[in-house]
Design a protein around this motif. Structure first.
Motif, PDB file in Angstrom:
ATOM      1  N   PHE A  57      44.751 -89.744  34.973  1.00 53.97           N
ATOM      2  CA  PHE A  57      43.469 -90.075  34.361  1.00 53.97           C
ATOM      3  C   PHE A  57      43.727 -90.645  32.976  1.00 53.97           C
ATOM      4  CE2 PHE A  57      42.282 -86.876  37.446  1.00 53.97           C
ATOM      5  CZ  PHE A  57      41.114 -87.379  37.971  1.00 53.97           C
ATOM      6  N   PRO A 107      39.941 -92.642  36.518  1.00 53.85           N
ATOM      7  CA  PRO A 107      40.993 -92.252  37.454  1.00 53.85           C
ATOM      8  C   PRO A 107      41.793 -93.476  37.884  1.00 53.85           C
ATOM      9  CG  PRO A 107      38.863 -92.252  38.539  1.00 53.85           C
ATOM     10  CD  PRO A 107      38.614 -92.584  37.103  1.00 53.85           C
ATOM     11  N   ARG A 158      34.169 -91.435  34.677  1.00 51.53           N
ATOM     12  CA  ARG A 158      34.123 -90.078  35.213  1.00 51.53           C
ATOM     13  C   ARG A 158      34.000 -89.077  34.078  1.00 51.53           C
ATOM     14  NH1 ARG A 158      36.198 -89.224  40.403  1.00 51.53           N
ATOM     15  NH2 ARG A 158      35.378 -87.167  40.039  1.00 51.53           N
ATOM     16  N   LEU A 190      43.296 -87.103  43.150  1.00 56.52           N
ATOM     17  CA  LEU A 190      43.724 -88.489  43.329  1.00 56.52           C
ATOM     18  C   LEU A 190      44.766 -88.548  44.443  1.00 56.52           C
ATOM     19  CD1 LEU A 190      44.106 -89.615  39.626  1.00 56.52           C
ATOM     20  CD2 LEU A 190      42.337 -90.258  41.225  1.00 56.52           C
TER      21      LEU A 190
END
Length: 138
Positions: free
Chosen positions: A41, A96, A72, A17
């Motif tokens: 997350f 995320p 995800r 990220l």
């Protein structure tokens, strides 16, 4: 729990990220919002726990929008599996979030009630959050 009904690929790479949120950084639907100030997350369990905390505090008043979705996949190996046995099975789905991403929005209640509801929800989340009580603040 939230999870996608179907995906193009069953397993995904972890990724990193980087940067700040461009999409989903403004308050679109409600009057008040809670947004992240650090990357991380959020699992579907954490999102559901925060949603329940907000709804329980609001009782019947107000309207809530959930602005994130865990899409995800997160894979995990069995504890006894040796190296070389491939990628593990999908354990959960995560969303995320980058700094500045709006997580939840509220409408139809007072600012004090919204602040308390978002405070209770922030205890359930693993990232630091900021409460937005003015739409122009975002």
């Amino acid at each position: 729990m939230l999870q996608p009904s179907r995906t193009r690929y069953r397993k995904a790479q972890r990724g990193v990220l980087k940067g700040i949120a461009i999409r989903g950084a403004k308050v679109n639907f409600g009057e008040y919002a809670i947004k992240t100030i650090e990357p991380g997350f959020l699992t579907s369990r954490q999102i559901e726990a925060a949603r329940k905390a907000i709804v329980r505090y609001l009782r019947k008043g107000g309207q809530l929008w959930i602005r994130i979705f865990p899409d995800r996949p997160y894979t995990k190996h069995a504890a006894e599996a040796p190296m070389g046995w491939g990628k593990g099975t999908v354990e959960m789905y995560r969303a995320p979030v980058k700094p500045g991403r709006v997580l939840f929005e509220l409408w139809g209640i007072s600012a004090d009630v919204a602040k308390e509801a978002f405070t209770l929800a922030s205890y359930k989340l693993p990232v630091k959050t900021k409460i937005i009580l003015d739409r122009n603040d975002a």
